[in-house]
Design a protein around this motif. Sequence first.
Motif, short mmCIF file in Angstrom:
data_model
loop_
_atom_site.label_atom_id
_atom_site.label_comp_id
_atom_site.label_asym_id
_atom_site.label_seq_id
_atom_site.Cartn_x
_atom_site.Cartn_y
_atom_site.Cartn_z
N LEU A 1 8.25 23.81 -17.57
CA LEU A 1 7.56 25.08 -17.46
C LEU A 1 8.10 25.98 -18.57
CD1 LEU A 1 7.76 25.48 -13.59
CD2 LEU A 1 5.90 24.55 -14.95
N PRO A 2 7.48 27.11 -18.82
CA PRO A 2 7.98 27.96 -19.91
C PRO A 2 9.45 28.36 -19.76
CG PRO A 2 5.84 28.71 -19.20
CD PRO A 2 6.26 27.64 -18.24
N ASP A 3 9.90 28.59 -18.54
CA ASP A 3 11.26 29.10 -18.34
C ASP A 3 12.27 28.06 -17.86
OD1 ASP A 3 9.94 28.88 -15.92
OD2 ASP A 3 10.93 30.61 -15.03
N ARG A 4 11.83 26.88 -17.42
CA ARG A 4 12.75 25.87 -16.91
C ARG A 4 12.03 24.54 -16.68
NH1 ARG A 4 13.29 26.88 -10.51
NH2 ARG A 4 11.22 27.66 -10.17
N ALA A 5 12.82 23.53 -16.41
CA ALA A 5 12.28 22.22 -16.04
C ALA A 5 12.37 22.10 -14.52
CB ALA A 5 13.05 21.10 -16.71
N ARG A 6 11.40 21.43 -13.92
CA ARG A 6 11.40 21.21 -12.48
C ARG A 6 11.15 19.75 -12.18
NH1 ARG A 6 7.83 25.48 -9.42
NH2 ARG A 6 8.78 24.40 -7.66
N ALA A 7 11.66 19.33 -11.04
CA ALA A 7 11.47 17.94 -10.60
C ALA A 7 10.44 17.91 -9.48
CB ALA A 7 12.78 17.38 -10.10
N MET A 8 9.74 16.80 -9.39
CA MET A 8 8.82 16.59 -8.28
C MET A 8 8.89 15.12 -7.86
SD MET A 8 5.12 16.83 -10.20
CE MET A 8 4.21 16.60 -8.72
N ALA A 9 8.67 14.91 -6.58
CA ALA A 9 8.65 13.55 -6.04
C ALA A 9 7.53 13.47 -5.02
CB ALA A 9 10.00 13.22 -5.40
N LEU A 10 6.89 12.31 -4.95
CA LEU A 10 5.83 12.14 -3.97
C LEU A 10 5.74 10.70 -3.49
CD1 LEU A 10 3.12 10.83 -5.61
CD2 LEU A 10 3.21 13.10 -6.56
N ARG A 11 5.17 10.57 -2.32
CA ARG A 11 4.91 9.26 -1.72
C ARG A 11 3.40 9.14 -1.58
NH1 ARG A 11 8.14 5.83 1.67
NH2 ARG A 11 6.83 4.46 2.89
N ILE A 12 2.86 8.00 -2.00
CA ILE A 12 1.42 7.76 -1.96
C ILE A 12 1.19 6.52 -1.10
CG2 ILE A 12 -0.65 7.36 -3.34
CD1 ILE A 12 1.09 8.31 -5.76
N GLU A 13 0.29 6.65 -0.13
CA GLU A 13 -0.01 5.54 0.77
C GLU A 13 -1.52 5.33 0.84
OE1 GLU A 13 1.90 5.86 4.58
OE2 GLU A 13 3.67 6.80 3.70
N LYS A 14 -1.90 4.07 0.95
CA LYS A 14 -3.31 3.73 1.09
C LYS A 14 -3.65 3.70 2.57
CE LYS A 14 -6.74 0.60 -0.78
NZ LYS A 14 -6.95 -0.62 -1.56
N HIS A 15 -4.69 4.45 2.92
CA HIS A 15 -5.13 4.53 4.31
C HIS A 15 -6.65 4.56 4.32
CE1 HIS A 15 -4.95 5.52 8.54
NE2 HIS A 15 -5.72 6.56 8.33
N ARG A 16 -7.24 3.59 4.98
CA ARG A 16 -8.71 3.47 5.04
C ARG A 16 -9.33 3.43 3.64
NH1 ARG A 16 -10.09 7.61 9.98
NH2 ARG A 16 -8.88 6.48 11.54
N GLU B 1 0.81 -1.21 0.00
CA GLU B 1 0.00 0.00 0.00
C GLU B 1 0.85 1.27 0.00
OE1 GLU B 1 -2.65 -0.59 3.30
OE2 GLU B 1 -3.85 -2.03 2.17
N VAL B 2 2.05 1.20 -0.58
CA VAL B 2 2.94 2.36 -0.62
C VAL B 2 3.64 2.43 -1.97
CG1 VAL B 2 4.92 3.49 0.45
CG2 VAL B 2 3.37 2.16 1.87
N TYR B 3 3.59 3.60 -2.58
CA TYR B 3 4.31 3.87 -3.83
C TYR B 3 5.07 5.18 -3.68
CZ TYR B 3 1.65 0.35 -6.41
OH TYR B 3 1.10 -0.81 -6.86
N GLU B 4 6.16 5.30 -4.40
CA GLU B 4 6.84 6.57 -4.55
C GLU B 4 6.95 6.86 -6.04
OE1 GLU B 4 9.42 7.00 -0.47
OE2 GLU B 4 10.50 6.61 -2.33
N ALA B 5 6.81 8.11 -6.39
CA ALA B 5 6.85 8.49 -7.80
C ALA B 5 7.65 9.77 -7.95
CB ALA B 5 5.43 8.69 -8.32
N SER B 6 8.20 9.94 -9.14
CA SER B 6 8.91 11.17 -9.46
C SER B 6 8.57 11.56 -10.89
CB SER B 6 10.42 10.99 -9.30
OG SER B 6 10.89 10.01 -10.20
N ALA B 7 8.71 12.85 -11.17
CA ALA B 7 8.42 13.34 -12.52
C ALA B 7 9.27 14.57 -12.80
CB ALA B 7 6.95 13.68 -12.66
N THR B 8 9.49 14.81 -14.06
CA THR B 8 10.12 16.04 -14.52
C THR B 8 9.06 16.80 -15.30
OG1 THR B 8 12.22 14.88 -14.72
CG2 THR B 8 12.05 17.02 -15.80
N VAL B 9 8.92 18.08 -14.98
CA VAL B 9 7.87 18.89 -15.57
C VAL B 9 8.50 20.09 -16.25
CG1 VAL B 9 5.78 20.20 -15.06
CG2 VAL B 9 6.30 18.15 -13.75
#
Length: 96
Positions: A70-85, A60-68
Amino acid sequence: MEAELGLRPARQLSAWLDLATYQKMIRRADLAQRIRATRTDGPAAAPKALGARACRLGQEVYEASATVQLPDRARAMALRIEKHRNRWKVTALELG
């Protein structure tokens, strides 16, 4: 990214974020809005995903990352997703 860019109200994410992550996003979106108010370069363009990865850490746990792009630059993002109830929630979010 859309909430931070002012393209989407941060409150729309409340169902998907745990309380601590939601509060962090509200602070980031508010700060970004104040910074945007001082600029005159027009509205932000919608971000474009360049790539994404997901990794299962447990039943019930995943981690994900992405590169996005934007008009002026690229940005990174990371997140953790957990199942609860029987609901999936983002429990950690980092935007670069």
